[in-house]
Design an enzyme around this catalytic site. Sequence first.
Site, mmCIF file in Angstrom:
data_model
loop_
_atom_site.group_PDB
_atom_site.id
_atom_site.type_symbol
_atom_site.label_atom_id
_atom_site.label_comp_id
_atom_site.label_asym_id
_atom_site.label_seq_id
_atom_site.Cartn_x
_atom_site.Cartn_y
_atom_site.Cartn_z
ATOM 1 C CB SER A 196 -4.939 7.711 -11.895
ATOM 2 O OG SER A 196 -4.847 6.450 -11.259
ATOM 3 C CG ASP A 235 -0.353 1.609 -3.803
ATOM 4 O OD1 ASP A 235 -0.088 2.446 -2.938
ATOM 5 O OD2 ASP A 235 -1.364 0.892 -3.765
ATOM 6 N N GLY A 236 1.726 4.122 -3.424
ATOM 7 C CA GLY A 236 1.703 5.577 -3.223
ATOM 8 C C GLY A 236 3.017 6.214 -3.624
ATOM 9 C CG ASP A 294 -1.902 1.137 1.220
ATOM 10 O OD1 ASP A 294 -2.221 1.636 0.134
ATOM 11 O OD2 ASP A 294 -2.344 1.542 2.307
ATOM 12 C CG ASP A 352 -5.952 0.250 1.773
ATOM 13 O OD1 ASP A 352 -5.133 -0.650 1.496
ATOM 14 O OD2 ASP A 352 -5.666 1.462 1.732
ATOM 15 C CG ASP A 394 -4.442 2.764 -1.908
ATOM 16 O OD1 ASP A 394 -3.791 1.718 -1.735
ATOM 17 O OD2 ASP A 394 -4.388 3.724 -1.127
ATOM 18 N NE ARG A 450 4.517 10.232 -2.369
ATOM 19 C CZ ARG A 450 3.914 9.291 -1.648
ATOM 20 N NH1 ARG A 450 2.590 9.244 -1.602
ATOM 21 N NH2 ARG A 450 4.614 8.407 -0.976
#
Length: 220
Positions: A62, A51-52, A48, A73, A69, A56
């Site tokens: 998007s 991917d963040g 998690d 979660d 996401d 960036r």
Amino acid sequence: MAKQRPAKLSVYLYIPNLVGYLRVLLNCIAFSNKTLFSLLYFFSFCCDAVDGWCARKFNQVSTFGAVLDMVTDRVSTACLLVILSQIYKPSLVFLSLLALDIASHWLQMYSTFLSGKTSHKDVKDSTSWLCRLYYGNRMLMGYCCVSCEVLYIILLLIAKKQTEDLMNVVVESLTQISPLSILLTLNIFGWLIKQIINVIQMKTAADVCVLYDIEKHHKA
């Protein structure tokens, strides 16, 4: 010269979204046994953050990725809470936590779109100082999120049989002088903060929805 619009398929193939698909796959595979579930679940949770970072790093933020996401979660946590509700009694504890988690995040996401914001983590104008502190400090938010998930995984792993009494298991584990008792203590504190945030977030998000209706009727 106008920027070229990205093709629809290219958005689905953004690197952070590919990481999101991997998380979904890991969660599907994980249900084969308890130990494997715990390992893959935690690895999926760690992804998690990956991917963040990818979003960036590669400028591939998007709306679809944010929704993917959030859904991943919530569904992942929901599955784990349902499993725990079948292991421990009273099961209503985990089902209530499930309802709170979904309601809080769904209302927060919806109120975000009503406010015209691009991220549900944008709470700079929130009336709650605790929410502003939580979302404004990545270390605090990370600690609370990790504590919450790790606590649930620990409860899954230490369960010896079905329908165990939750309070007895927690008290027995905390009273033992061991690394597990220390870990449980640290995680329970972070978990508690996260639940308080969920309650406050649900209330403030509901207020945004109500105020939106009031303003809309006032302008009509």
